[in-house]
Enzyme design. Structure first.
Site, PDB file in Angstrom:
ATOM      1  N   HIS A 266       0.884  -1.169   0.000  1.00  8.33           N
ATOM      2  CA  HIS A 266       0.000   0.000   0.000  1.00  8.33           C
ATOM      3  C   HIS A 266       0.920   1.217   0.000  1.00  8.33           C
ATOM      4  CE1 HIS A 266      -2.291  -3.023   2.354  1.00  8.33           C
ATOM      5  NE2 HIS A 266      -3.373  -2.466   1.862  1.00  8.33           N
TER       6      HIS A 266
ATOM      7  N   GLU B 205     -10.616  -6.714  -4.625  1.00 10.30           N
ATOM      8  CA  GLU B 205     -10.428  -7.758  -3.609  1.00 10.30           C
ATOM      9  C   GLU B 205     -11.673  -7.827  -2.732  1.00 10.30           C
ATOM     10  OE1 GLU B 205      -6.641  -7.769  -1.556  1.00 10.30           O
ATOM     11  OE2 GLU B 205      -7.581  -8.582   0.246  1.00 10.30           O
TER      12      GLU B 205
ATOM     13  N   ASP C 168     -10.422 -11.434  10.508  1.00  4.77           N
ATOM     14  CA  ASP C 168      -9.482 -11.718   9.432  1.00  4.77           C
ATOM     15  C   ASP C 168      -8.129 -11.958  10.108  1.00  4.77           C
ATOM     16  OD1 ASP C 168      -8.411 -11.842   6.907  1.00  4.77           O
ATOM     17  OD2 ASP C 168      -8.449  -9.686   6.538  1.00  4.77           O
TER      18      ASP C 168
ATOM     19  N   ASP D 126       2.264   2.033   3.376  1.00  5.43           N
ATOM     20  CA  ASP D 126       3.216   1.096   3.999  1.00  5.43           C
ATOM     21  C   ASP D 126       4.631   1.543   3.716  1.00  5.43           C
ATOM     22  OD1 ASP D 126       1.030  -0.591   4.354  1.00  5.43           O
ATOM     23  OD2 ASP D 126       1.484  -1.756   2.549  1.00  5.43           O
TER      24      ASP D 126
HETATM   25  C1  XLS Z   1      -7.445  -6.588   4.331  1.00  6.78           C
HETATM   26  C2  XLS Z   1      -6.994  -6.799   2.967  1.00  6.78           C
HETATM   27  C3  XLS Z   1      -5.871  -5.889   2.511  1.00  6.78           C
HETATM   28  C4  XLS Z   1      -5.751  -5.924   1.025  1.00  6.78           C
HETATM   29  C5  XLS Z   1      -5.008  -4.793   0.422  1.00  6.78           C
HETATM   30  O1  XLS Z   1      -8.144  -7.380   4.898  1.00  6.78           O
HETATM   31  O2  XLS Z   1      -6.663  -8.138   2.812  1.00  6.78           O
HETATM   32  O3  XLS Z   1      -4.683  -6.247   3.130  1.00  6.78           O
HETATM   33  O4  XLS Z   1      -5.162  -7.111   0.593  1.00  6.78           O
HETATM   34  O5  XLS Z   1      -5.540  -3.575   0.751  1.00  6.78           O
HETATM   35 NI    NI Z   2      -5.684  -8.987   1.180  1.00  6.97          NI
HETATM   36 NI    NI Z   3      -7.451  -9.504   4.514  1.00  5.71          NI
END
Ligand code: XLS
Ligand code: NI
Ligand code: NI
Length: 437
Positions: A100, A231, A306, A103
Site C-alpha cells: 500500500h 479484492e 481476518d 506502507d
Molecule cells: C485486508 C486486505 C488488505 C488488502 C489490500 O483485509 O486483505 O490487506 O489485501 O488492501
Molecule cells: Ni488482502
Molecule cells: Ni485480509
C-alpha cells in the site's frame, strides 16, 4: 551492505532435511506439468505484514522486534525499511512483492509533500528491484487507515474526502506504473456501511462505480497496462462491504459496465468471513474469466476476524492450486502472502519460518493438484456424472434451442429417471490417497 537478518539464503534441501531454514518441498526449478515451481507459484511478500505490522491485537501492544525501525515517520526510516525488506526477499527467494502507498511512504502535511516523499521512496524501491531482480506484483492505496476515511473513501458521504481518495489512488497508480507493477488492487476496507439508518446505499454504490471508471480512464491515460483487481471481503472494518464476495463483485462490475477492466484478487480468509470456501470463491470467478490473483493466508472458521494466518492447510493449498492449474496458470497474478506471524512469533527470524512454511505448503499443494489431474479419476467421474447432457436433448437445452413443450414430450416418453450415486466420500478418499502418496 547492512545485514539485518543473520541468516543465509534459504535453499531447497528436500523432505529429509531438519534444517529449519530450508525448503522441504519448494524447489524453485523443479518442473511440474512442464513449468517450474517458481513460474507456477509466483510468490509475493506483503510489505505491510513484513515491515509494518507490529503484531498488536485489540488487547495488547505490538510485540514484533524490528531493530532497524526507529519508530519515526522520517524518510530515512522509510528508506531503511526498503533495504531490510529487499534483503528479506533476496534471502527467502521470493520474486514479487505488494504494497500500500502508506506502507512504504508516510503521509505528510500536504498532498504535494506526501507525493514528493513517495517519489523518493519509489526511486529506492526501483533501485532495489533492479539490483535484486524483484518485481512488483501489485500496488494499492491505503484508503482505510487515516481518520478522514472513517466513513469511506470512494463511498464517503463527503465529496471532498472522495476527491482526496481519488488523488491518493492517482498517485499510487503512477508509482505502481513507474515500478513496472503487474497489477493494481482495489480493496475497499471502508467502502460499505456500519448501519443503513444513515446510509444512502444507492448513491454510495453509484459513487464507487464512478470512481472505478475514473481509475480505468486514468489507467489508459498514463498507459498503465497492468491488471486491475477488486479484492472482495464481506466485512471488517465495516459491518458490510459492497464488494462482499466473488458473486457480489462480479454483479457490481457487470452492473457498472466494468467487467472487462477488472479481475478479482481473492483472499482465503475473506472467503471464510463470507461463509464460503476459498475454492468456491475461485470457481465462481474462474468461470466468469475473472480469477486474477490470490492473497494467500487462512483463517479460523466462525471466528469472525481476518486473522491472516500463514497457510498451513494442505487440503486448502491443494484446492487453490487445482483451480489455478485448471485456469491454465497465473498470468499477471500470483500468491501474495497477505499473512502475519502470530503475536507470539515476534523475532525477525519468524518472518523466515512463516514464509518457508507457507511456500512449502503451496509447493505441496501444487504437486498434489498436478497428481490429481494426472490421476484423472475425479475429473472422469464428474464427466460421467453429466454424461446424460451429451445426448441430443442435453445439447439442445444447452444451446438454448429447446422448449417446455419439447421437454414435456420428452418427459412423457422417457422412463422414470434413475439417479446414480454422487460418491462424495469415494472422491474424498481419492483426494486423501493422492495427498498421502
Ligand atoms: C485486508 C486486505 C488488505 C488488502 C489490500 O483485509 O486483505 O490487506 O489485501 O488492501
Ligand atoms: Ni488482502
Ligand atoms: Ni485480509
Amino acid at each position: 551492505m547492512a545485514n539485518y537478518f543473520p541468516v543465509s539464503a534459504v535453499r531447497f534441501e528436500g523432505a529429509k532435511s531438519r534444517n529449519p531454514l530450508s525448503f522441504k518441498v519448494y524447489n524453485p526449478e523443479e518442473l511440474v506439468e512442464g513449468k517450474t515451481m517458481r513460474e507456477h507459484l509466483r510468490f509475493a511478500a506483503a510489505y505491510w505484514h513484513c515491515m509494518r505490522n507490529p503484531l498488536a491485537d485489540p488487547f495488547g501492544a505490538g510485540t514484533a522486534i524490528m531493530p532497524w525501525d526507529d519508530g519515526t515517520d522520517s524518510t530515512g526510516n522509510a528508506l531503511r525499511r526498503v533495504d531490510v525488506f529487499f534483503e528479506f526477499l533476496e534471502k527467502i527467494g521470493i520474486d514479487f512483492y505488494c504494497f500500500h502507498d502508506r506502507d512504504v511512504s508516510p503521509e505528510r502535511a500536504t498532498i504535494r509533500e506526501t507525493e514528493a516523499t513517495f517519489d523518493e521512496i519509489a526511486a529506492r524501491l526501483k533501485e532495489r528491484q533492479t539490483a535484486g531482480g524483484k518485481k512488483l506484483l501489485w500496488g494499492t492505496a491505503c484508503l482505510f487507515s487515516h481518520p478522514r476515511y472513517a466513513q469511506g473513501a470512494a463511498t464517503s458521504p463527503d465529496v471532498n474526502v472522495y476527491a482526496f481518495g481519488a488523488a491518493q489512488v492517482k498517485k499510487a497508480m503512477d508509482v505502481t506504473h513507474a515500478l513496472g507493477g503487474e497489477g493494481y488492487v482495489f480493496w475497499g476496507g471502508r467502502e460499505g456501511y456500519n448501519t443503513l439508518i444513515n446510509t444512502d446505499l444507492k448513491r454510495e454504490r453509484d459513487h464507487l462505480g464512478a470512481f472505478l471508471h475514473m481509475a480505468v480512464d486514468y489507467k489508459k491515460k498514463i498507459g498503465f497496462t497492468g491488471q486491475f483487481y477488486i479484492e472482495p471481503k464481506p466485512q471488517e472494518p465495516t459491518t458490510h462491504q459492497y464488494d462482499s464476495d466473488s458473486a457480489a463483485c462480479l454483479n457490481f462490475l457487470r452492473e457498472f459496465g466494468l467487467l472487462n477492466h477488472f479481475k478479482l484478487n481473492l483472499e482465503t480468509n475473506h472467503a471464510t468471513l463470507a461463509g464460503k470456501t476459498m475454492v468456491h470463491e475461485m470457481r465462481v470467478s474462474r468461470h466468469a474469466g475473472a480469477l486474477g490473483s490470490i492473497d494467500a493466508n487462512q483463517g479460523t472458521f466462525g471466528c469472525g476476524w481476518d486473522t491472516d494466518e500463514f497457510p498451513s492447510d494442505l487440503y486448502l493449498t491443494t484446492g487453490i492450486m487445482l483451480e489455478i492449474l485448471e485456469m491454465g496458470g497465473f498470468t499477471t497474478g500470483g500468491l501474495n502472502f497477505d499473512a502475519k506471524r502470530r503475536r507470539e512469533s515476534f523475532e525477525p527470524v519468524d518472518l523466515f519460518h512463516s514464509h518457508i512454511m507457507g511456500m512449502d505448503a503451496f509447493a505441496r499443494g501444487l504437486k498434489v493438484a498436478a497428481a490429481l489431474r494426472a490421476d484423472g479419476r475425479i475429473a472422469e467421474f464428474v464427466r460421467e456424472r453429466y454424461a446424460s447432457w451429451d445426448g441430443n436433448l442435453g445439447r439442445k437445452i444447452e444451446s438454448g434451442k429447446s422448449s417446455f413443450d419439447e421437454l414435456h414430450a420428452a418427459a412423457l416418453a422417457a422412463p422414470d429417471p434413475t439417479l446414480r450415486s454422487g460418491r462424495q466420500e469415494l472422491l474424498e478418499g481419492i483426494v486423501n490417497q493422492v495427498l498421502c502418496q
